[in-house]
Each structure stands twice: as structure tokens, then as C-alpha cells.
Design an enzyme around this catalytic site. Structure first.
Site, short mmCIF file in Angstrom:
data_model
loop_
_atom_site.label_atom_id
_atom_site.label_comp_id
_atom_site.label_asym_id
_atom_site.label_seq_id
_atom_site.Cartn_x
_atom_site.Cartn_y
_atom_site.Cartn_z
N GLY A 1 0.77 -1.22 -0.01
CA GLY A 1 0.17 0.05 0.02
C GLY A 1 0.97 1.27 0.10
N GLY B 1 2.92 2.30 -2.42
CA GLY B 1 2.99 2.83 -3.85
C GLY B 1 3.96 2.25 -4.80
N LYS B 2 4.48 1.14 -4.61
CA LYS B 2 5.25 0.43 -5.30
C LYS B 2 4.80 0.23 -6.85
CE LYS B 2 5.47 -3.13 -2.68
NZ LYS B 2 4.82 -2.97 -1.68
N SER B 3 3.76 -0.62 -6.87
CA SER B 3 3.00 -0.80 -8.08
C SER B 3 2.57 0.45 -8.84
CB SER B 3 1.56 -1.77 -7.97
OG SER B 3 2.08 -2.82 -7.19
N TYR B 4 2.03 1.42 -8.15
CA TYR B 4 1.73 2.75 -8.54
C TYR B 4 3.10 3.45 -9.35
CZ TYR B 4 -0.10 7.32 -9.08
OH TYR B 4 -0.48 8.62 -9.78
N ASP C 1 8.86 -5.24 -8.97
CA ASP C 1 7.84 -4.92 -7.93
C ASP C 1 7.90 -5.97 -6.74
OD1 ASP C 1 5.87 -3.94 -6.44
OD2 ASP C 1 4.55 -3.80 -8.43
N GLY D 1 5.27 -6.75 -0.45
CA GLY D 1 5.15 -6.10 0.75
C GLY D 1 6.30 -6.39 1.74
P1 ADP Z 1 1.90 -1.33 -3.24
O1 ADP Z 1 2.24 -1.96 -4.58
O2 ADP Z 1 3.13 -0.78 -2.64
O3 ADP Z 1 1.18 -2.36 -2.47
P2 ADP Z 1 0.11 0.56 -4.76
O4 ADP Z 1 1.03 1.06 -5.73
O5 ADP Z 1 -1.02 -0.49 -5.00
O6 ADP Z 1 0.77 -0.11 -3.31
O7 ADP Z 1 -0.47 1.83 -3.96
C1 ADP Z 1 -1.57 1.72 -2.92
C2 ADP Z 1 -2.90 2.80 -3.37
O8 ADP Z 1 -2.05 3.96 -3.20
C3 ADP Z 1 -3.33 2.63 -4.60
O9 ADP Z 1 -4.72 2.77 -4.86
C4 ADP Z 1 -2.51 3.80 -5.41
O10 ADP Z 1 -3.22 4.27 -6.58
C5 ADP Z 1 -2.21 4.80 -4.55
N1 ADP Z 1 -0.87 5.48 -4.53
C6 ADP Z 1 0.24 4.98 -4.63
N2 ADP Z 1 1.08 5.91 -4.55
C7 ADP Z 1 0.42 6.98 -5.18
C8 ADP Z 1 1.11 8.31 -5.62
N3 ADP Z 1 2.09 8.51 -5.68
N4 ADP Z 1 -0.09 8.98 -5.99
C9 ADP Z 1 -1.36 8.79 -5.99
N5 ADP Z 1 -1.68 7.49 -5.32
C10 ADP Z 1 -0.90 6.78 -5.20
MG MG Z 2 1.54 -3.65 -5.45
#
Ligand code: ADP
Ligand code: MG
Length: 748
Positions: A104, A106-109, A275, A278
Site C-alpha cells: 500500500g 505505492g510500489k505498483s503505482y 515490484d 510487501g
Molecule cells: P503497493 O504496490 O506498494 O502495495 P500501490 O502502488 O498499489 O501499493 O498503492 C496503494 C494505493 O495508493 C493505490 O490505490 C495507489 O493508486 C495509491 N497510490 C500509491 N502511490 C501513489 C501516488 N504517488 N500518487 C497517488 N496515488 C498513489
Molecule cells: Mg503492489
């Protein structure tokens, strides 16, 4: 990138802080992160005796507030990191970016991004093809007059020149519980793919498909379909995608000829974009440990823990190397996990590597944020030795051939049967590699087409609309869309509905329109019918586990736009029925793999289901009340507060939620019920008047999430038991040791 001694380069470390998410905003969770240039300050100013901590990195990206003048957008981050990677790739260096951080954060984002706001992987792929096109045009321009040429002719020349100069190959796989899954070729996954190491080529995944691509659009399609397949596989297996690593690799081969000498050389570079799973430490409470052990057969993300050991060994090795007096050699345990073995070159080897650490800015995640920042700090110390991978054409093939000849000779001399067996295996392995490498390009293209077709067919056969996964989602049609706890996999799969759509298992005697696999899915599970004027009905079959908006249904039920449907234990969907006037949905499904969707949609659906489950169980009256409390509700704030975080940590440790096994439900459960109700109510009521604090809020949040997770598992365990026709019932029990209640609290 900083280079010394020509090809020595430190691992570059970048940290990105994401915005507060909806949940943290609702909870009014304080922001504890401040970014100044390349420094990050972590300050829990709400706590009296807290000492702020400062960290510094090569890059600190502040993406916490859109209206901030320093806001780091996806484009900004790509410009800072990706462009450099492309430059190195064209020079013939290997490169790698790996994203590390808690689920959560923001890795995948950052790596994949959303359809409207693409991340590093798509931008980098596009940029590679843009650069190829520019170079090709430049090349042609030197010989011919491009301006006077019609487009068709120019394209012909470009594609001819492209195929004689460049080769781009991609692979995409995930590692879950130490097993490799090919995301581009589902047919590869009947058995887990093995990792091997070859003397000449290094570690590789045996049998992993490497598909050839000639444009960015082809890569985009592969990413979309790969992610679709990842979603299907993880839902069917009920895996948690947050515990898997996704590795996307771009391989660029350039054949360069110098006119003067009429000789050719080949530059090969590999870009690995990772990626990671967690990073949340398997928790202090032990709760997660129990769950994960239960699911993953004690193999608790070995790849991630080994990565930590590898990074720390490399950092130690570097400090020895910097000390001329030191004679110590540090052992680096690359081979102890699949991930580190495959990334051997990227970590402490021949590669330009960037570690991208992602963090949440919120108070709630303080511990994890500090742990991520410390991890990133260690990675800064690693020095890689990158070299340009340039050779005359055919050198690798010659080396492989020599190796095979050498092994054959050894085999002829081998006396013992065992060593002959080993040598034979090695010869086979080398010959297999040789075959793959020497395959004709046209043959490779045909193979890629074949695999793409098969992937398409597999997705379509299971009812997923493949054409919808790109730009072309037909929003005015009726369809189901998947809900997934991972925002990156949420609302990815689109299942268009026909007049009569059957849903069930692939092994059903009649072919089902939508095929699902998983606990609680019956061979013929249910049917969805569209009757006059787009009225939609869901008809459960064979007493299957079919829920609408959390409620189990045993008869046909009319569905509305936005209704949540749960089939079995883990297949959550939402209905899109655009013409429906009684719409209840707030967010229509969107159309792409790289989609941000509201995380809440899954959590809401799961919560709703659990609340209905609990409603029928007297034991959980208190629990139900607790779960129902709105997060920013006064009630939650008034409940319990402990004075120090230490006390809380100890408390969490003791709040072990266990899966309890009981043969005869009524007697054991009743006594447990009583104990449970008693302790929980004492705990709640007696603490009402204590101070409200951030810690208590954050503690209750976590407890709530754990309770939801555990109850989902309990429900799954019960379904498995009933499928196996066992008279066993599982239930969850929350234990609060009496010693944790103050003397006064024990009486109420
Ligand atoms: P992870 O892959 O680390 O578990 P995600 O990339 O799925 O986390 O991010 C979790 C949530 O936060 C998603 O809904 C994503 O769209 C949002 N999010 C993450 N980073 C950003 C960012 N830099 N700007 C806007 N939304 C973000
Ligand atoms: Mg992810």
C-alpha cells in the site's frame, strides 16, 4: 549515475512518499514526513519525547500533496530515473530498478502506474522504442532524403532497418512462495518453472518465455494481459498478490556494424524492473505469521528475507573492501532464494541498479516507514561493477559449443554412473540453451504469435473479455468486474454478460461461460440471466455459496447496478448495469490494467460479507459492534487508550487471534463465547474514559483489519471442511489476558 573507475557505480537509492490515502485522511492521521531536497525527516511531533530522525538519499520524491510546488509526478520520476536507465541500456549495460516498501505504499503505482498516469515500466518501454525510432531515422537520414519519401516507403525501410539492427525481448514473471509463474505464457505453469545457473549465461528461469516485440503497443498489450492473467491466477489460488514479486524484463540487443572495418559487434543489455512483495515485517503480534505459515507451508517469503541478508552482506563486503587492512571475505547468500539468485547481477554485480523505496507519510505506518528507510540506507553502500556487454556476434554460441564439447569429453572419461548422469544433465541443459539462442528470428516471431494466441484463448475461455482490457471497454454493456484487495489488480477483469451466463468450474460437465477455480466454487455454481428490459437475475445452483451484498442467497435474486457478488470464498465481483435507474454504485468500473481504483470497493464488499456472517453468530455480538464502528466515529476514539506504545506492542503480542478447532460446535463454542464476550466488554467499557490518542486509534485500526482477515480465513476453513465432508467447525477467538486489565476493569 555516479561512476568511479569507469564502471564502478553505487546502487542509487530513491525514496518516494505517496499522498495520504482515503482511509488515513478520514482518520485524520497526522503526516510525519517532511522532504527537503535529498533529505527526509521523520517526526512524530505529537509525542513529547520523540526525537526526529533524518535520512538522506540520492533522490527523495515528495508525492504527498498535489498542490505542493515540489510534487513529484510520475513523469518527473521517470525523467529522473528512467531516462538514465535507457541511456545505459543503449550503451550496453545491464540495469535494474527494484521497488521496496510495505503493502500500500505505492510500489505498483510507481512501477506500473495507472492507465491515465503510467509508471516507470510503460514509460521506459515507450522510451526505448522512441529512441530506436529516432536512431533509425537518423541513420536513414544520413543516406536518404526522408522528407521526400512517402510514409509507407519510410515505414518499410524503417522496419527493415529495425530488424537488422535491434531486437527487443520481454519476459514477465512472478515469484510466489519461491515458485516462478510465467505471466506471459500460462501454458508454462502446469509445473513450477525451475531456476538454473549456467556457466556462461548465469542464472536463468528454465523454460520462461521471452517474447519478441517490435513496438511499444505490443508491450502494452503484454502488460495488460500479463496482469490479467496474474489476477486470475492469484484469485483462483487465493494467493495474496502483496506477497509475490513481479519481475518484468526488457532485453535489448543491438547489432552494430562499422562500415570502415566491415566488422560487426553485438551489444546486449537487460533491464529488470521488479515490484517486490510487501516488506511489512511479519508482525510483532504473530498473527500474520500464523496465517502465512498456514498458507505457505512455513516458507515465509524467503525471497524477501534473503534479499535483506544479501543487501546487508554486500554492504559489509563493501566496508571490508574500503578497509585496506581487512582480509575478511563476506559470503553473499544469493542462491538461498529464487529472487536473489535471479537478480544476482543486479545486486553487487554487473548492473546499474536503483532501489526505489516507497513510504506512507502517515503516523499509522511509522514503524514500517522507519524500517524501509533503514533498509534503503543499507542499500546505498553497495557498489556494482557494471560492464558494457559487447561482443562479436556468435561469441556466446561458440562458448556454449565449447562447453558442450568439454562436457562430452568428461563424459567419455567418466567412470562412476553418478557423475555420468550429472554430466548428461549438464549437456542437455546446455544444448537446450543453445537451441533457444540459435533459433531463427522469424521462428521466434511465430512462436511469440502462437503464445499470444494461446494466452488470449485462455483468458477468453474463462469468460474474460480480452479486447476490453485496453481502451475499448464498452461501458454501456452489462458486465461483472472483479474486486481485488490489491488496487493494482482491482477492476481489471471484465466479464460481459449474455442473455444467460453460466458460472462454474472448468471441470463442470457442461462448459461454463465464466470459469472460476477456488474454495467454495461448485462445478455449476450459478447462472445470471438478463430478462426483459435489462432486468438481471442471479440464480444460485446446487446450494452453492452465492452472496449478494454480503447476504447468502438460496433463491433467484434480482440484481442492481453496483451490487457486490461473492461466489465461493474469494471471487468478488461488482455488477455494471448502466441502464439501471436504482443504481447504488458510486464508482463505475474503469478499463485498464494500469488502473487506480478505489481500494475501498473490495474492503467494503468483504466487510459487508463478514458483517452478515457475524449477524448469525451470537458469539460475535461485540465483535460486530466493533467492526461496524465507523473509523472516525467518536466511539472508536473514546475506547481504550494506553499510555505508551510499549504497552500497546505487548498488548498486540497477546492479542493472538487463533483458528480454533472444535469437534462439537455447541458445547465448546458456547463456553468460549461466554469468555469472549465477557473479556471484550470489560475491556471496552472500562477503558472508555481514558485518553484518546493517535496510538489507540492506530492500534484499533490494525486490530480491525486483522479481525477482518482472520474471519475471512475462518470462513474459508469452514468451506474447505464442508467440501471435504468433515464434521469440523472453525471459529476465531480473541484472547485478552486478564492480567492486561487493570484491577478495577476486571470487576465490571
Ligand atoms: P503497493 O504496490 O506498494 O502495495 P500501490 O502502488 O498499489 O501499493 O498503492 C496503494 C494505493 O495508493 C493505490 O490505490 C495507489 O493508486 C495509491 N497510490 C500509491 N502511490 C501513489 C501516488 N504517488 N500518487 C497517488 N496515488 C498513489
Ligand atoms: Mg503492489
Amino acid at each position: 549515475m555516479s561512476k568511479s573507475n569507469g564502471t564502478e557505480a553505487h546502487v542509487q537509492v530513491a525514496v518516494r512518499a505517496r499522498p495520504l490515502n482515503q482511509r488515513e485522511t478520514d482518520l485524520k492521521s497526522p503526516v510525519i514526513i517532511t522532504i527537503h531536497g535529498s533529505q527526509i525527516l521523520v517526526n512524530k511531533s505529537q509525542e513529547k519525547h520523540h526525537t526526529p530522525k533524518t535520512f538522506s538519499y540520492d533522490f527523495c520524491f515528495d508525492s504527498m500533496r498535489l498542490d505542493n510546488s515540489n510534487y513529484a509526478s510520475q513523469e518527473f520520476i521517470f525523467n529522473k530515473l528512467g531516462i538514465e536507465i535507457i541511456k545505459h541500456a543503449f550503451e550496453g549495460y545491464n540495469a535494474c530498478i527494484f521497488a521496496y516498501g510495505q503493502t500500500g505504499s505505492g510500489k505498483s503505482y510507481t512501477m506500473m502506474g495507472t492507465h491515465n498516469d503510467r509508471g516507470i515500466i510503460p514509460r521506459l518501454s515507450q522510451s526505448m522504442f522512441d529512441r530506436i525510432e529516432t536512431e533509425l531515422k537518423q541513420d536513414i537520414h544520413n543516406d536518404l532524403n526522408i522528407e521526400s519519401m512517402d510514409n509507407e516507403k519510410l515505414n518499410d525501410i524503417l522496419s527493415l532497418k529495425f530488424s537488422s539492427t535491434y531486437r527487443v525481448e520481454v519476459s514477465y514473471f512472478e515469484i510466489y512462495n519461491e515458485k516462478v509463474r510465467d505471466l506471459l505464457n500460462p501454458n508454462n505453469n502446469h509445473h513450477a518453472l525451475k531456476v538454473r545457473e549456467n556457466k556462461i549465461l548465469g542464472p536463468y528461469v528454465d523454460g520462461l518465455s521471452q517474447l519478441v516485440v517490435t513496438s511499444y503497443q505490443e508491450i502494452e498489450t503484454l502488460l495488460i494481459e500479463g496482469n490479467n492473467y496474474r489476477t486470475v491466477a492469484s484469485t483462483n489460488m487465493n494467493n495474496e498478490s502483496s506477497r509475490s514479486h513481479a519481475v518484468f524484463t526488457l532485453k535489448l540487443t543491438q547489432t552494430l556494424s562499422t562500415e570502415a572495418s566491415e566488422t560487426q559487434s553485438v551489444k546486449v543489455s537487460k533491464i529488470s524492473l521488479v515490484d517486490l512483495a510487501g516488506s511489512e515485517r511479519v508482525s510483532k503480534s504473530g498473527v500474520q505469521i500464523e496465517q502465512i505459515r498456514f498458507r505457505e507451508g512455513c516458507n515465509i517469503n524467503k525471497s524477501l528475507s534473503t534479499l535483506g541478508l544479501v543487501i546487508s552482506a554486500l554492504a559489509t563486503r563493501q566496508s571490508h573492501e574500503n578497509n585496506p587492512k581487512s582480509t575478511k571475505r563476506t559470503f553473499v547468500p544469493y542462491r538461498d532464494s529464487v529472487l536473489t539468485w535471479l537478480l544476482k547481477d543486479s545486486l553487487g554485480g554487473n548492473s546499474f541498479t536503483i532501489m526505489l523505496a516507497t513510504i506512507s507519510p502517515s503516523y499509522d505506518n511509522y514503524e514500517e516507514t522507519i524500517s524501509t528507510l533503514r533498509y534503503a540506507d543499507q542499500a546505498k553502500k553497495i557498489v556494482n561493477h557494471a560492464i558494457i556487454n559487447e561482443d562479436e556476434p556468435g561469441k556466446i554460441i561458440r562458448e556454449l559449443r565449447n562447453e558442450i564439447d568439454k562436457l562430452r569429453k568428461e563424459l567419455a572419461d567418466a567412470k562412476a554412473e553418478k557423475s555420468a548422469e550429472k554430466l548428461n544433465a549438464e549437456i542437455n541443459e546446455n544444448e537446450k540453451l543453445m537451441q533457444t539462442i540459435t533459433k531463427d528470428w522469424q521462428e521466434r516471431i511465430a512462436e511469440t504469435d502462437k503464445i499470444s494466441k494461446e494466452r488470449h484463448e485462455l483468458l477468453e475461455k474463462s469468460g474474460i473479455s480480452v479486447c476490453s482490457s485496453g481502451i475499448g471497454l464498452e461501458k454501456d454493456r452489462l458486465y461483472l468486474v472483479n474486486l481485488n484487495p490489491d488496487p493494482a489488480l482491482n477492476e481489471l477483469l471484465v466479464y460481459y454478460l449474455k442473455t444467460k451466463t453460466s458460472i462454474g468450474r472448468p471441470d463442470a460437465s457442461v462448459k461454463q461461460d465464466i470459469e472460476l477455480i477456488g474454495v467454495g466454487i461448485s462445478p455449476e455454481h450459478c447462472v445470471i440471466e438478463i430478462r426483459n428490459q435489462n432486468q438481471i437475475f442471479l440464480i444460485p445452483l446446487n446450494k452453492s455459496k452465492t452472496y449478494v451484498n454480503g447476504q447468502l442467497i438460496d433463491n433467484e435474486r434480482q440484481l442492481r447496478h453496483g451490487d457486490r457478488i461473492l461466489l465461493g470464498c474469494s471471487h468478488f465481483f461488482r455488477l455494471n448495469s448502466p441502464g439501471d435507474k436504482n443504481s447504488t454504485s458510486t464508482s463505475p468500473a474503469r478499463s485498464s490494467v494500469m488502473n487506480t481504483s478505489s481500494h475501498l470497493s473490495f474492503i467494503d464488499a468483504q466487510n459487508e460479507f463478514l458483517l452478515h456472517q457475524l449477524a448469525t453468530d451470537p458469539m460475535t455480538k461485540e465483535l460486530r459492534l466493533f467492526l461496524k464502528q465507523d473509523d472516525n466515529n467518536q466511539e472508536t476514539n473514546r475506547i481504550i487508550s494506553r499510555k505508551t506504545s510499549d504497552v500497546y506492542e505487548r498488548e498486540i503480542e497477546y492479542l493472538k487471534t487463533q483458528l480454533m478447532r472444535s469437534e462439537s460446535r455447541s458445547s465448546t463454542i458456547n463456553s468460549r463465547t461466554h469468555a469472549f464476550e465477557e473479556s471484550l466488554s470489560k475491556w471496552r467499557f472500562s477503558n472508555k474514559l481514558l485518553n484518546e490518542s493517535e496510538e489507540s486509534r492506530s492500534f484499533f485500526n490494525r486490530l480491525k483489519q486483522e479481525l477482518i482477515r482472520v474471519n475471512a480465513l475462518v470462513s474459508e476453513a469452514n468451506t474447505i471442511a464442508s467440501e471435504m465432508q468433515r464434521q469440523t467447525t472453525y471459529s476465531a477467538m480473541l484472547q485478552i489476558p486478564v492480567s492486561y486489565l487493570k484491577p478495577g476493569e476486571r470487576v465490571i
